[in-house]
Design an enzyme around this catalytic site. Structure first.
Site, mmCIF file in Angstrom:
data_model
loop_
_atom_site.group_PDB
_atom_site.id
_atom_site.type_symbol
_atom_site.label_atom_id
_atom_site.label_comp_id
_atom_site.label_asym_id
_atom_site.label_seq_id
_atom_site.Cartn_x
_atom_site.Cartn_y
_atom_site.Cartn_z
ATOM 1 N N PHE A 206 -12.077 28.903 -4.866
ATOM 2 C CA PHE A 206 -13.517 28.824 -5.115
ATOM 3 C C PHE A 206 -13.795 28.922 -6.601
ATOM 4 C CE2 PHE A 206 -15.059 29.674 -0.802
ATOM 5 C CZ PHE A 206 -13.982 30.340 -0.215
ATOM 6 N N ASP A 207 -14.764 28.187 -7.083
ATOM 7 C CA ASP A 207 -15.313 28.420 -8.403
ATOM 8 C C ASP A 207 -16.257 29.622 -8.237
ATOM 9 O OD1 ASP A 207 -17.932 26.818 -10.297
ATOM 10 O OD2 ASP A 207 -16.371 28.168 -11.012
ATOM 11 N N GLY A 208 -16.625 30.270 -9.322
ATOM 12 C CA GLY A 208 -17.474 31.456 -9.211
ATOM 13 C C GLY A 208 -18.949 31.116 -9.248
ATOM 14 N N PHE A 323 -13.483 24.445 -4.071
ATOM 15 C CA PHE A 323 -14.931 24.264 -4.157
ATOM 16 C C PHE A 323 -15.417 24.479 -5.581
ATOM 17 C CE2 PHE A 323 -15.818 24.050 0.298
ATOM 18 C CZ PHE A 323 -14.905 24.880 0.928
#
Lengths: 364, 276
Positions: A206-208, A323
């Site tokens: 995941f991106d943050g 993502f």
């Protein structure tokens, strides 16, 4: 253990609840009678439901061309003529296979539990095309027993009706609608290069900002620059960030992970989560970790890139899905062979490589 | 096809008056001059009228049209008048009216060659199916639903289950009579499907006033595929398909918003959960 889905989703009145129980019991009995090797699908209210579109599960590029150039009737006829030919795997295929591997492990440890991944095929296609899709699913021996062919209607209502936790599609309009309705969703992209992925562990990256978290900090970067951003993050280190669209999906993954930990399988857990963020550990990383902690969520590996490109690192991680909210990172990931999913959320949509996209271009 | 000529002629659908008008909401204070309040079937009749209009547009001398007849069990002359007036008031095209005693329901339906008996009452539907009359459930529509399309759902379970699977339902608590009813329902469905299929072929795939759906509540995807292929053999192209494998039906139905649900009385078998 707390619920993966809210209790409100349960039947409104007793009569309906009784009918639902009958449906559930009948379907269960039917499956048991089948005596096939395929496992039976879980009860939706307890499961983590992932809805995939036909174009993400299978490679339908050639068929799509026929649809766009020759119209819907020719397209349906083509699909019918090639009904017995299985379609080739699409970008979400490895992800779905990995979900099934996790289900197998869960079933071994908890044979009576319905807390599993539930995969639903959610497509705009006409029912006639369904025969080819089903044949393809059977060809690859996939355990997908629920589907929704909306024959051209929007799938959003059905996503809600199926209690969907995550929706993957190639159609950006539908994904945006889903996010606006509060359903985690992303647009999938096929990588330019193929990479070997784990067959025993589901790996999700995941991106943050604007994916797990809201885009509040991202707004500061875009509008006031990096220095203001660093100051702001340090000042607000102890204030948790607001939720982003994929937070609930990470939560659902975490709940399933805990089931493995409870049975002493932490080292051998078939789910691994990664945070891959452009933030730097020293200046803005603490807030992120503290936010996750305040939500009671764990992430297995947090990678702070301090602005370095994500592509090479993702290549090392080899996630089944990554993502990110910014197309710039998606392109980078794609080029190097990572299966990327774009989350069209937040201020990042108005920018390209740090520059504001003009209004006309945005409307394309 | 020569068969088509033999089968054309109006497709008769019978409705009960208490589905067309909401009689429960009449009280002493209701103005007797007003038309009866609209019931759940009004949206359906309007949708059927739209299909007829489109059929006639395509072919002025079209004989395969829907015809709706209204049946009413024992009521006073006053109510009879009220019914006829209210039908006119709402602009509903009702072909015939039948008023009779309760026991004569089945006879009336049979003697009028009704191709489909629609009711919101599951028990009535089951009873009719049991005596071989094609019957289906009328789904409750909200008034403001879009009326440009008639939506019909066929049960993928009833069509897609093989003879053996249907027989094996007895292990699961279905009685012999119930299984026979399901098999009879399948035959009725076929007749109706063939006719609707002919109607549907008068239109193209896009913008058709008839939308056909298959909903498989219990069976696996193979059951659903079998249902799709069977319907194709019967000459009916399906637009939407749903396979639930035990997931709750009501939320999905609420999104589909069908008019007619052909489930062969499958969902009337309420006592099953006691057996499992």
């Amino acid at each position: 253990m707390s619920e993966i889905k809210s209790k409100e989703a349960a039947a409104a009145d007793k009569k309906e609840a009784a009918t639902e129980e009958t449906d559930w019991a009948a379907a269960k009995a039917h499956f048991e009678n089948l005596k096939s090797t395929k496992p039976r699908p879980p009860k939706p209210i307890n499961a983590v439901t992932i809805a995939v579109s036909s174009r993400t599960l299978f490679d339908m590029v050639a068929e799509r061309k026929i649809f766009e150039e020759e119209g819907v009737e020719k397209y349906v006829q083509h699909q019918q003529d090639h009904e017995s030919e299985p379609l080739k795997p699409g970008p979400a295929f490895p992800f779905v296979k990995a979900l099934m591997t996790v289900n197998e492990r869960l079933r071994k440890l908890y044979p009576d539990s319905e807390e599993l991944f539930d995969i639903v095929l959610m497509t705009n296609n006409h029912a006639q095309v369904g025969v080819r899709l089903m044949n393809s699913i059977n060809h690859y021996d996939m355990a997908i027993e629920r589907f929704c062919m909306t024959g051209g209607q929007s799938p959003i209502g059905y996503l809600k009706a199926y209690l969907t936790n995550l929706y993957l599609s190639k159609d950006s309009k539908k994904v945006q609608e889903a996010i606006e309705e509060g359903i985690a969703a992303a647009i999938m992209f096929k990588p330019d290069v193929e990479t070997q992925l784990s067959e025993t562990q589901l790996r999700v990256a995941f991106d943050g900002d604007a994916v797990l978290f809201s885009d509040e900090s991202e707004i500061i970067v875009k509008q006031h620059g990096l220095d203001t951003f660093f100051e702001h993050e340090k000042q607000h280190e102890n204030k948790p960030l607001a939720q982003g669209p994929l937070k609930c999906f990470l939560e659902a993954l975490g709940k399933l992970q805990k089931k493995f930990y409870a049975k002493n399988e932490r080292l051998n857990c078939p789910i691994r989560t990664f945070l891959v963020t452009a933030r730097s550990a020293a200046s803005s990383g603490a807030r992120v970790l503290k936010t996750l902690r305040s939500w009671g969520l764990e992430i297995d590996e947090a990678l702070f890139l301090a602005g370095a490109p994500k592509g090479p690192l993702l290549l090392k991680i080899r996630p089944h899905i990554f993502f990110d909210d910014q197309m710039f990172h998606i392109e980078g990931a794609k080029e190097m062979g990572t299966i990327a999913a774009h989350v069209p959320y937040g201020i990042g949509q108005k920018y390209n490589k740090g520059k504001l996209i003009e209004a006309e271009k945005q409307q394309k | 096809m020569e068969d088509e000529k033999n089968r054309t002629g109006p497709l008769m659908i019978a409705l009960q008056y208490n589905d067309l008008f909401d009689l429960d909401s009449i009280s002493a204070s209701t103005n007797t001059e007003d038309a009866l309040p609209k019931g759940r079937a009004v949206a359906f009749v309007k949708a059927v009228q739209t299909v007829n209009e489109r059929l006639v547009e395509q072919n002025k001398s079209e004989s395969l049209l829907f015809e709706v007849i209204l049946i009413a069990k024992e009521c006073s002359e006053e109510i009879k008048m009220k019914i006829v007036e209210s039908v006119k008031y709402y602009g509903l095209e009702i072909g015939k009216f039948f008023f009779f005693k309760k026991e004569e329901l089945i006879n009336t339906l049979q003697s009028n060659k009704v191709k489909l008996f629609l009711s919101t009452d599951r028990d009535d539907v089951c009873e009719a199916l049991h005596t071989g009359i094609p019957a289906a459930l009328l789904y409750e529509q909200s008034d403001d639903h879009v009326l440009s399309q008639l939506k019909v759902i066929f049960s993928g379970d009833v069509i897609g289950f093989s003879e053996d699977s249907l027989d094996s339902l007895s292990d699961f608590g279905f009685s012999e009579t119930q299984i026979e009813t399901l098999k009879a329902a399948k035959i009725c469905m076929k007749e109706f499907a063939v006719l609707i299929g002919q109607m549907k072929r008068r239109f193209g795939q896009e913008n058709s006033p008839l939308c056909i759906c298959v909903l498989t509540a219990w069976g696996s995807t193979n059951v659903c595929v079998s249902a799709l292929k069977t319907l194709r053999e019967w000459g009916l192209d399906v637009d939407e398909a749903f396979c639930l494998a035990g997931a709750p039906c009501s939320p999905i139905l609420a999104v589909i918003k069908p008019h007619i649900i052909w489930d062969g009385g499958l969902h009337n078998m309420r006592d099953l959960s006691a057996h499992s």
